[in-house]
Every structure is written in C-alpha cells, then in structure tokens.
Design an enzyme around this catalytic site. Structure first.
Site, PDB file in Angstrom:
ATOM      1  N   LYS A   1     -17.431  -6.712   8.304  1.00  0.00           N
ATOM      2  CA  LYS A   1     -16.061  -7.209   8.461  1.00  0.00           C
ATOM      3  C   LYS A   1     -15.599  -7.158   9.900  1.00  0.00           C
ATOM      4  O   LYS A   1     -15.950  -6.251  10.656  1.00  0.00           O
ATOM      5  CB  LYS A   1     -15.106  -6.347   7.618  1.00  0.00           C
ATOM      6  CG  LYS A   1     -14.755  -6.912   6.277  1.00  0.00           C
ATOM      7  CD  LYS A   1     -13.689  -6.040   5.629  1.00  0.00           C
ATOM      8  CE  LYS A   1     -12.848  -6.857   4.682  1.00  0.00           C
ATOM      9  NZ  LYS A   1     -11.853  -6.039   4.003  1.00  0.00           N
TER      10      LYS A   1
ATOM     11  N   HIS B   1       0.840  -1.205   0.000  1.00  0.00           N
ATOM     12  CA  HIS B   1       0.000   0.000   0.000  1.00  0.00           C
ATOM     13  C   HIS B   1       0.876   1.256   0.000  1.00  0.00           C
ATOM     14  O   HIS B   1       0.625   2.204  -0.740  1.00  0.00           O
ATOM     15  CB  HIS B   1      -0.885   0.064   1.254  1.00  0.00           C
ATOM     16  CG  HIS B   1      -1.901  -1.011   1.382  1.00  0.00           C
ATOM     17  ND1 HIS B   1      -2.021  -1.775   2.523  1.00  0.00           N
ATOM     18  CD2 HIS B   1      -2.857  -1.449   0.535  1.00  0.00           C
ATOM     19  CE1 HIS B   1      -3.016  -2.625   2.375  1.00  0.00           C
ATOM     20  NE2 HIS B   1      -3.537  -2.461   1.164  1.00  0.00           N
TER      21      HIS B   1
ATOM     22  N   ARG C   1      -1.632  -6.708  -7.717  1.00  0.00           N
ATOM     23  CA  ARG C   1      -0.538  -7.621  -7.372  1.00  0.00           C
ATOM     24  C   ARG C   1      -0.442  -8.790  -8.329  1.00  0.00           C
ATOM     25  O   ARG C   1       0.628  -9.332  -8.543  1.00  0.00           O
ATOM     26  CB  ARG C   1      -0.743  -8.194  -5.956  1.00  0.00           C
ATOM     27  CG  ARG C   1      -0.661  -7.194  -4.851  1.00  0.00           C
ATOM     28  CD  ARG C   1      -1.068  -7.809  -3.551  1.00  0.00           C
ATOM     29  NE  ARG C   1      -2.470  -8.219  -3.644  1.00  0.00           N
ATOM     30  CZ  ARG C   1      -3.190  -8.691  -2.654  1.00  0.00           C
ATOM     31  NH1 ARG C   1      -2.648  -8.864  -1.475  1.00  0.00           N
ATOM     32  NH2 ARG C   1      -4.449  -9.016  -2.829  1.00  0.00           N
TER      33      ARG C   1
ATOM     34  N   SER D   1      -2.688  -7.584   3.426  1.00  0.00           N
ATOM     35  CA  SER D   1      -3.034  -7.349   4.831  1.00  0.00           C
ATOM     36  C   SER D   1      -3.393  -8.656   5.528  1.00  0.00           C
ATOM     37  O   SER D   1      -3.069  -8.850   6.699  1.00  0.00           O
ATOM     38  CB  SER D   1      -4.193  -6.356   4.932  1.00  0.00           C
ATOM     39  OG  SER D   1      -3.774  -5.074   4.509  1.00  0.00           O
TER      40      SER D   1
END
Length: 152
Positions: free
Chosen positions: A41, A17, A90, A127
């Site tokens: 979440k 990030h 990615r 993450s």
C-alpha cells in the site's frame, strides 16, 4: 480481561473510527488500535504520523492502546491475548467484506469478531474520502479528530 483489537490502516483516523473506538471502550476493558503495515500500500501519512494521530486523540483514555503490526490479525490477537476483533460497519458492502474475514478468522482461531454499526452522522466517512478531500485542498475538519488537523 475483555480485550479487543481494532485493526486498520487509519490513513488517517476518521471521526467514524473515533466513534467506534469510543463505543468499544464501553464494551471492553481494553481496545488495542492496531495499525497494520502493508508493504503493497501507498500511504498518505507515515506510520509514525498515523500512530501519533490516534494516541493524541485518545490521550485521556487509558483503556486505548495504540500499536503497529504486520501479518495476520489473528496472530496479533494471540500475541496480545485478545479474544475479540472490533470492526465498524458503514454499509452492506462493508458487511459482506467483513463477514468473509470474520468467518475466516473464526475457522482459523477462536477469535470472535464484534461488529458495531457506525453512527449515522459518520457513516459516509472513509479514509479514502478524507485523503481525496485533502489532495484537493478541501476542509477535512468535519471528518477527522483534531489530532489530524494539528498534524504539524
């Protein structure tokens, strides 16, 4: 003014990030790091901690602003008067996922999505990997900015 929103949960911010934000600063007059709030979440870090990690990591970069939001990212873009969404890619799975969102956003608004490929040295970091390493007592120092390491 060329302003981009870089949305995400940043639970926590990673070196991947960080790299995208740093590179985004060279492309835009302002990069708004927008921490999304999703009631569905379960987060490892509080919203305040996540915001502090990013603010501390970019304390010497006036072109980076950190905010929190809920709702649609395109609505945030309108509110912030941003014409761009910045996203990092990615791998091919990221591309397919992000492409669908970008097309949807483009149909719903005039917002353009700008994709930056992650640097090879950070392309494996997510993450969720950082959280897993943390849960198991591992060393996350090669994966995150110092602000996350100094979380006390």
């Amino acid at each position: 003014m060329r302003k981009a929103i870089f949305p995400g949960s940043f639970d926590p911010i990673t070196n991947g990030h960080y790299d995208i934000i740093k590179r985004g600063v060279s492309l835009f007059d302002e990069v708004v790091v927008a921490i999304g709030v999703n009631a569905e979440k379960k987060y490892m870090f509080t919203l305040e901690e996540r915001k502090r990690f990013i603010e501390e990591a970019f304390k010497d970069e006036p072109k980076v602003k950190v905010i929190t939001y809920s709702g649609l990212t395109i609505d945030l873009c309108k509110k912030e008067k941003a014409d761009f969404i910045l996203r990092g890619l990615r791998n091919p799975a990221d591309f397919e996922f992000e492409k669908a969102i970008a097309h949807t956003n483009r149909v719903m608004s005039k917002i353009e999505t700008v994709f930056l490929l992650t640097a090879a040295r950070t392309s494996f970091i997510s993450s969720s990997i950082v959280r897993d390493v943390l849960r198991n007592g591992g060393d996350i120092s090669p994966l995150v900015p110092d602000s996350v390491l100094n979380k006390k």
